[in-house]
Design an enzyme around this catalytic site. Structure first.
Site, PDB file in Angstrom:
ATOM      1  N   SER A 146      56.012  13.731 -27.034  1.00  0.00           N
ATOM      2  CA  SER A 146      55.091  13.842 -28.185  1.00  0.00           C
ATOM      3  C   SER A 146      55.830  13.397 -29.435  1.00  0.00           C
ATOM      4  O   SER A 146      57.048  13.627 -29.554  1.00  0.00           O
ATOM      5  CB  SER A 146      54.637  15.293 -28.367  1.00  0.00           C
ATOM      6  OG  SER A 146      53.899  15.421 -29.572  1.00  0.00           O
ATOM      7  N   TYR A 160      56.808  24.077 -29.697  1.00  0.00           N
ATOM      8  CA  TYR A 160      56.310  22.961 -28.871  1.00  0.00           C
ATOM      9  C   TYR A 160      57.092  21.688 -29.212  1.00  0.00           C
ATOM     10  O   TYR A 160      57.525  20.951 -28.305  1.00  0.00           O
ATOM     11  CB  TYR A 160      54.809  22.772 -29.125  1.00  0.00           C
ATOM     12  CG  TYR A 160      54.214  21.500 -28.563  1.00  0.00           C
ATOM     13  CD1 TYR A 160      53.872  21.403 -27.213  1.00  0.00           C
ATOM     14  CD2 TYR A 160      53.968  20.395 -29.380  1.00  0.00           C
ATOM     15  CE1 TYR A 160      53.312  20.230 -26.695  1.00  0.00           C
ATOM     16  CE2 TYR A 160      53.406  19.228 -28.879  1.00  0.00           C
ATOM     17  CZ  TYR A 160      53.080  19.149 -27.543  1.00  0.00           C
ATOM     18  OH  TYR A 160      52.526  17.998 -27.041  1.00  0.00           O
TER      19      TYR A 160
END
Ligand code: NAP
Length: 251
Positions: A146, A160
């Site tokens: 990501s 995250y």
């Protein structure tokens, strides 16, 4: 390599980005193992869709944060489909959006367990089978990371972002370690992609909120990430090793 010899495992292949990767892989002649954790019906429906179109696919339930379940996943694939040639580490979760000082330690543990440990366990299982050092024929490992790894996701999910920065480090190090053993290791780093992950994080409208901040002016689609993954898995990317490919509309 003939079409029947191409075998891909897609973790979290039942929906979202993973489902788009599974569909694309099957259309390109891969035998595909669609791994899932909870949603059996989605995985079974996708297998049926692929088989109806003449492709080859199986579904297998495994929690990638559990080492033993990962070993069972690879054993099942080898037994039913043959030697794995491509692993896609796609399974991922965010936890609910909140400030770092409010997040429950169990949520952080779960996110690191699935996103980071899951990718590490699966990649190790793949290397032990693909590496020429272990008698394998080589292969490719692609991790869906990501851009959070470089943005840090302040106020949303710093843990995250940390889980994804860790897998980027794995991609860089593992690519150097096994690049001479027939294995290419790369990542795709999506930006905002229109899937259920945002609702799972507690903000179903997150895509609409962030889209205006993206140079392309819109969120990406799961298929656009699948296209990048499929390219990295192809011979067209034969000299890409240790790459982290942003697919984020320029964000
Ligand atoms: P999604 O629609 O929420 O799908 C998540 C997938 O992961 C599902 O197939 C789910 O299986 C599977 N999964 C969850 N926990 C698992 C576990 N413990 N073991 C095995 N599988 C598990 O998410 P997505 O948006 O497609 O995200 C896919 C990947 O892209 C993730 O790694 C995510 O971090 C990354 N990413 C997404 C975006 C985005 O904006 N969407 C942006 C950057 C990166 P079940 O169906 O069985 O629950």
């Amino acid at each position: 390599m003939t079409a029947t010899q191409k075998v891909m495992i897609v973790t979290g292949g039942s929906r979202g980005i993973g489902a788009a990767i599974s569909r694309s892989a099957a259309a390109q002649g891969y035998s595909v193992c669609i791994n899932y954790h909870n949603r059996k019906s989605e995985a079974d429906d996708l297998v049926a869709e692929i088989v109806k179109k003449g492709g080859r696919a199986i579904a297998h339930k495994a929690d990638v944060s559990d080492f033993e379940q990962v070993e069972s996943l690879f054993h099942k694939v080898e037994t039913e489909l043959g030697p794995v040639t491509v692993l896609v580490n796609n399974a991922g979760v965010t936890g609910k959006i909140c400030r770092f000082d409010d997040v429950d330690p169990q949520i952080m543990n779960r996110v690191i367990g699935i996103n980071t440990m899951g990718a590490l366990y699966c990649s190790q299982a793949a290397v032990k089978r693909m590496s020429t050092r272990h008698g394998g024929d080589g292969g490719s490992i692609i991790t869906v990371s990501s851009i959070a790894a470089r943005l840090g996701s302040p106020g949303e999910y710093v843990w995250y972002a940390a889980s994804k920065a860790a897998v980027d480090a794995m991609t860089i190090g593992l690519a150097k370690e096994v690049g001479g053993e027939g294995i290419r290791v790369n990542s795709v780093a999506p930006g905002i992609i229109d899937t259920e992950i945002h609702a799972s994080g507690g903000e179903p409208e997150r895509v609409d909120r962030i889209a205006p901040m993206i140079p392309k002016g819109r969120a990406g689609t799961a298929q656009e990430i699948a296209n990048a993954v499929m390219w990295l898995s192809s011979d067209g990317a034969s000299y890409c090793n240790g790459s982290i490919l942003d697919c984020s509309g320029g964000r």
